[in-house]
Design a protein around this motif. Sequence first.
Motif: not given
Length: 105
Positions: A24-25, A28-29, A31-32, A97, A101
Amino acid sequence: MDGAHAASCEEMGTTMSSAEGVAYKGLQQCIETVMAEVKRLLSAEQKATDYKSPDDGVVPDHRPTNACIRVVAYLFRILEAAFTALEGLNKQAFLTELVTHIFLI
Protein backbone atom coordinates in the motif's frame (compact mmCIF):
# COMPACT_ATOMS: atom_id res chain seq x y z
CA MET A 1 0.91 -29.91 16.89
CA ASP A 2 -2.17 -27.73 17.39
CA GLY A 3 -0.20 -25.00 19.17
CA ALA A 4 2.48 -24.98 16.48
CA HIS A 5 -0.17 -24.76 13.75
CA ALA A 6 -1.94 -21.87 15.48
CA ALA A 7 1.34 -20.04 15.99
CA SER A 8 2.26 -20.60 12.37
CA CYS A 9 -1.11 -19.26 11.19
CA GLU A 10 -0.76 -16.21 13.43
CA GLU A 11 2.75 -15.53 12.15
CA MET A 12 1.58 -15.92 8.55
CA GLY A 13 -1.26 -13.45 9.19
CA THR A 14 1.14 -10.94 10.70
CA THR A 15 3.53 -11.33 7.77
CA MET A 16 0.72 -10.90 5.23
CA SER A 17 -0.52 -7.79 7.02
CA SER A 18 2.98 -6.34 6.97
CA ALA A 19 3.39 -7.14 3.26
CA GLU A 20 0.04 -5.51 2.48
CA GLY A 21 1.11 -2.39 4.36
CA VAL A 22 4.36 -2.19 2.40
CA ALA A 23 2.50 -2.73 -0.90
CA TYR A 24 0.00 0.00 0.00
CA LYS A 25 2.82 2.40 0.86
CA GLY A 26 4.46 1.60 -2.49
CA LEU A 27 1.23 2.29 -4.37
CA GLN A 28 0.81 5.59 -2.50
CA GLN A 29 4.36 6.62 -3.42
CA CYS A 30 3.67 5.71 -7.03
CA ILE A 31 0.54 7.89 -7.05
CA GLU A 32 2.48 10.78 -5.49
CA THR A 33 5.11 10.43 -8.21
CA VAL A 34 2.46 10.37 -10.95
CA MET A 35 0.76 13.46 -9.53
CA ALA A 36 4.08 15.31 -9.23
CA GLU A 37 4.70 14.64 -12.93
CA VAL A 38 1.18 15.79 -13.86
CA LYS A 39 1.72 19.03 -11.94
CA ARG A 40 5.13 19.48 -13.56
CA LEU A 41 3.65 19.00 -17.03
CA LEU A 42 0.87 21.46 -16.31
CA SER A 43 3.22 24.07 -14.93
CA ALA A 44 5.61 23.67 -17.89
CA GLU A 45 2.97 23.60 -20.62
CA GLN A 46 0.06 25.78 -19.50
CA LYS A 47 -0.01 29.35 -20.72
CA ALA A 48 -2.09 32.26 -19.53
CA THR A 49 -3.49 32.58 -23.04
CA ASP A 50 -4.97 29.07 -22.71
CA TYR A 51 -7.69 30.63 -20.57
CA LYS A 52 -9.78 33.29 -22.23
CA SER A 53 -12.77 34.76 -20.52
CA PRO A 54 -16.07 34.85 -22.43
CA ASP A 55 -15.99 38.56 -21.59
CA ASP A 56 -13.10 38.97 -24.05
CA GLY A 57 -15.54 38.71 -26.93
CA VAL A 58 -13.40 35.98 -28.47
CA VAL A 59 -15.13 32.83 -29.66
CA PRO A 60 -14.04 30.01 -27.33
CA ASP A 61 -11.57 27.54 -28.79
CA HIS A 62 -12.61 24.10 -27.61
CA ARG A 63 -9.54 22.30 -28.88
CA PRO A 64 -7.40 20.73 -26.16
CA THR A 65 -4.35 22.71 -25.12
CA ASN A 66 -0.85 21.31 -25.41
CA ALA A 67 -0.79 20.92 -21.62
CA CYS A 68 -4.00 18.87 -21.74
CA ILE A 69 -2.70 16.68 -24.56
CA ARG A 70 0.57 15.95 -22.73
CA VAL A 71 -1.12 15.19 -19.38
CA VAL A 72 -3.71 12.89 -20.96
CA ALA A 73 -1.01 11.03 -22.92
CA TYR A 74 1.04 10.60 -19.75
CA LEU A 75 -1.96 9.33 -17.78
CA PHE A 76 -2.82 6.84 -20.54
CA ARG A 77 0.71 5.41 -20.26
CA ILE A 78 0.30 5.13 -16.49
CA LEU A 79 -3.06 3.38 -16.88
CA GLU A 80 -1.59 0.90 -19.36
CA ALA A 81 1.18 0.08 -16.89
CA ALA A 82 -1.30 -0.25 -14.00
CA PHE A 83 -3.56 -2.59 -15.98
CA THR A 84 -0.54 -4.74 -16.87
CA ALA A 85 1.09 -4.80 -13.43
CA LEU A 86 -1.87 -4.89 -11.04
CA GLU A 87 -4.89 -7.09 -10.62
CA GLY A 88 -7.94 -7.44 -8.43
CA LEU A 89 -8.28 -5.22 -5.40
CA ASN A 90 -4.79 -3.75 -5.87
CA LYS A 91 -5.77 -2.45 -9.31
CA GLN A 92 -9.08 -1.14 -7.98
CA ALA A 93 -7.44 0.61 -5.02
CA PHE A 94 -4.71 2.17 -7.19
CA LEU A 95 -7.16 3.46 -9.79
CA THR A 96 -9.54 4.81 -7.15
CA GLU A 97 -6.73 6.69 -5.40
CA LEU A 98 -5.34 7.99 -8.70
CA VAL A 99 -8.72 9.33 -9.84
CA THR A 100 -9.28 10.93 -6.44
CA HIS A 101 -5.94 12.73 -6.67
CA ILE A 102 -6.58 13.85 -10.24
CA PHE A 103 -9.85 15.49 -9.25
CA LEU A 104 -8.05 17.38 -6.47
CA ILE A 105 -5.72 19.18 -8.89
